[in-house]
Scaffold this motif. Structure first.
Motif, mmCIF file in Angstrom:
data_model
loop_
_atom_site.group_PDB
_atom_site.id
_atom_site.type_symbol
_atom_site.label_atom_id
_atom_site.label_comp_id
_atom_site.label_asym_id
_atom_site.label_seq_id
_atom_site.Cartn_x
_atom_site.Cartn_y
_atom_site.Cartn_z
ATOM 1 N N ASP A 64 64.345 4.216 104.310
ATOM 2 C CA ASP A 64 65.130 5.054 103.395
ATOM 3 C C ASP A 64 65.442 4.240 102.141
ATOM 4 O O ASP A 64 66.354 3.427 102.120
ATOM 5 C CB ASP A 64 66.415 5.508 104.097
ATOM 6 N N GLU A 70 72.432 3.762 95.750
ATOM 7 C CA GLU A 70 72.063 5.183 95.975
ATOM 8 C C GLU A 70 72.874 5.741 97.143
ATOM 9 O O GLU A 70 73.301 6.893 97.126
ATOM 10 C CB GLU A 70 70.569 5.279 96.281
ATOM 11 N N GLU A 71 73.123 4.954 98.149
ATOM 12 C CA GLU A 71 73.828 5.489 99.321
ATOM 13 C C GLU A 71 75.337 5.581 99.105
ATOM 14 O O GLU A 71 76.034 6.224 99.881
ATOM 15 C CB GLU A 71 73.569 4.585 100.536
ATOM 16 N N GLN A 105 63.381 12.922 105.760
ATOM 17 C CA GLN A 105 64.608 12.847 106.576
ATOM 18 C C GLN A 105 64.775 14.237 107.185
ATOM 19 O O GLN A 105 65.126 15.181 106.508
ATOM 20 C CB GLN A 105 65.799 12.414 105.705
ATOM 21 N N ARG A 140 81.259 14.790 98.961
ATOM 22 C CA ARG A 140 82.042 13.950 99.877
ATOM 23 C C ARG A 140 83.516 14.078 99.517
ATOM 24 O O ARG A 140 83.885 14.050 98.342
ATOM 25 C CB ARG A 140 81.669 12.471 99.732
ATOM 26 N N ARG A 147 77.449 19.983 103.133
ATOM 27 C CA ARG A 147 76.248 20.353 102.386
ATOM 28 C C ARG A 147 75.868 21.792 102.707
ATOM 29 O O ARG A 147 76.172 22.294 103.793
ATOM 30 C CB ARG A 147 75.077 19.446 102.766
ATOM 31 N N GLY A 156 67.689 18.148 103.002
ATOM 32 C CA GLY A 156 69.152 18.130 103.014
ATOM 33 C C GLY A 156 69.693 16.799 102.530
ATOM 34 O O GLY A 156 70.895 16.569 102.522
ATOM 35 N N ALA A 157 68.796 15.891 102.155
ATOM 36 C CA ALA A 157 69.232 14.555 101.735
ATOM 37 C C ALA A 157 69.212 14.438 100.217
ATOM 38 O O ALA A 157 68.304 14.929 99.552
ATOM 39 C CB ALA A 157 68.301 13.493 102.339
ATOM 40 N N GLY A 158 70.228 13.763 99.696
ATOM 41 C CA GLY A 158 70.302 13.529 98.250
ATOM 42 C C GLY A 158 69.417 12.376 97.833
ATOM 43 O O GLY A 158 69.099 11.502 98.654
ATOM 44 N N HIS A 182 69.060 7.389 108.406
ATOM 45 C CA HIS A 182 70.438 6.835 108.414
ATOM 46 C C HIS A 182 70.749 6.309 109.806
ATOM 47 O O HIS A 182 71.859 6.463 110.316
ATOM 48 C CB HIS A 182 71.461 7.892 107.968
#
Ligand code: HGY
Ligand code: MN
Ligand code: MN
Length: 406
Positions: A90, A124-125, A193, A215, A290, A353-355, A380
């Protein structure tokens, strides 16, 4: 000219930031592990003769601009930081594949008509300072720089402190107009992912969209006391409220219209004082929510926060809510994705679904993504993986796309 093998490069990175406690890897903005990853990026890019620089937002860039390469660059890359105890691919898969693709194009004598720029986007995370895609959002001017400077990590060190200690000027962060204007398009390769490509029997796919996501930080305050001496009817236990919030997140997401593709997660919490024989005085927990569209996320979070307020009131606790980040739904650039698809000869297109940093940049310039098959879809997590064959197929696909677009 050395041709970089992405599998070998990932093996080279494996010791950097390996997490003996959680398993997997923990590499967070400008910590020792991240510095090790950044040093690898400089070493590898310079070994290819690329011009390496780091921008004011701590994003790294390596540029290939041979004679004849003029005008706006084609950018590619991803990130080298991780979630705590994350997987090996990732982020790094995209950066490694980008450098591998450039090395392949160099070796075959490709003469790009435009520069190719490989990026490593910072944080990024959002694992250290809580804001995902921090480096690309700052680059794009999407964040209040004063708020960013004051962001604190778990130790209390602020972003400004950490950047200053690493030799950056925290006063210089923010929108980088010349750099943005110098990019014609951005193509990010990333490990898939989720598990959509496996059933389709194909090693790579293209992205269509990213869910809207955000978040929220909830701080629940009760009264710390003795676990044995405090009668049940006089407790104000924030852990009870936190438990209700975790369940409300799941229940509300399950109850949402399936068409919204709603999901909500509490994966991190901080308990004070954290003694096994003490009723907590305060619990901080983070809600990740999300859904297909912004309005769906807002509705989901409103419902969960209503449940949280009711649970806090019933337990005699206070709850404070702070929105830490929000990323609107992304639809990737259709023309760029079509051009990539033409170059690849027709591959599946899948939502995610991942940014991603590509999601941030897509509001400012044409952006698109290539996904590499993830056999069990896990990410993750230390269990994230891909076959060597698919990792190489991803680098081949990116090479094909960069060749076609330059
Ligand atoms: O959280 C995300 O979707 C991304 O991995 N930062
Ligand atoms: Mn991630
Ligand atoms: Mn990522």
């Amino acid at each position: 000219m050395t041709v970089i093998d992405p599998v070998a490069a990932l093996a080279e990175l494996a010791p950097v930031g390996a997490d003996p406690v959680r398993g997997g890897w923990s590499r967070h903005l400008l910590d020792d592990a991240d510095r090790g990853m950044r040093a690898w990026f400089v070493r590898t890019a310079e070994s290819l003769g690329l011009a390496v620089e780091t921008d004011a937002n701590a994003n790294q860039w390596a540029t290939w601009a041979p004679a004849g390469a003029t005008g706006k660059a084609l950018a590619t890359g991803s990130h080298l930081d991780s979630v705590p105890g994350g997987g090996p691919l990732d982020g790094p898969l995209g950066v490694v594949s980008a450098l591998a693709a450039v090395s392949r194009l160099m070796a075959e004598g490709h003469a790009p008509a435009r520069p190719i720029r490989v990026a490593n986007f910072a944080e990024e995370e959002g694992a250290r300072f809580g804001v995902p895609c921090l480096g690309s959002q700052l680059l794009a001017g999407e964040l209040d720089t004063g708020r960013v400077r004051d962001l604190a990590d778990a130790s209390g060190a602020t972003y400004a402190d950490v950047m200053t200690a690493a030799g950056y000027d925290p006063g210089a962060i923010g929108r980088d107009e010349p750099r943005l204007r110098g990019i014609a398009a951005y193509v990010e390769l990333h490990i898939e992912q989720g598990r959509q490509l496996e059933p389709l029997g194909t090693p790579v796919g293209l992205a269509t969209s990213i869910l809207a996501h955000g978040r929220w930080r909830l701080t629940v305050t009760g009264r710390g006391d003795h676990a044995g001496a405090t009668e049940l009817d006089s407790r104000r236990d924030p852990m009870v409220v936190a438990a209700e919030v975790v369940l409300a997140a799941r229940d509300r997401a399950v109850a949402a219209d399936p068409a919204t593709r709603s999901r909500a997660t509490v994966g991190k919490q901080r308990i004070v004082p954290g003694g096994s024989n003490a009723i907590a005085s305060q619990v901080t927990l983070w809600l990740d929510a999300r859904a297909e569209h912004d309005v769906d996320v807002r509705a989901l979070v409103d419902a969960i926060l209503t449940d949280a307020a009711n649970a806090a009131a019933a337990e005699g606790c206070d709850v404070e809510v702070a929105e830490e980040s929000f990323s609107t739904r992304v639809a990737f650039d259709a023309a760029l994705t079509d051009a990539m698809d033409d170059a690849l000869g027709g591959v599946p297109r899948i939502p995610t679904g991942a940014g991603h940093d590509a999601g941030i940049l897509s509001a400012h310039l044409p952006a698109a993504m290539i996904f590499v098959r993830n056999p069990d879809g896990v990410s993750h997590s230390p269990h994230e993986g891909a076959s060597d064959e698919d990792i190489r197929a991803g680098a081949d696909a990116l090479t094909t796309v960069l060749r076609a677009l330059t």
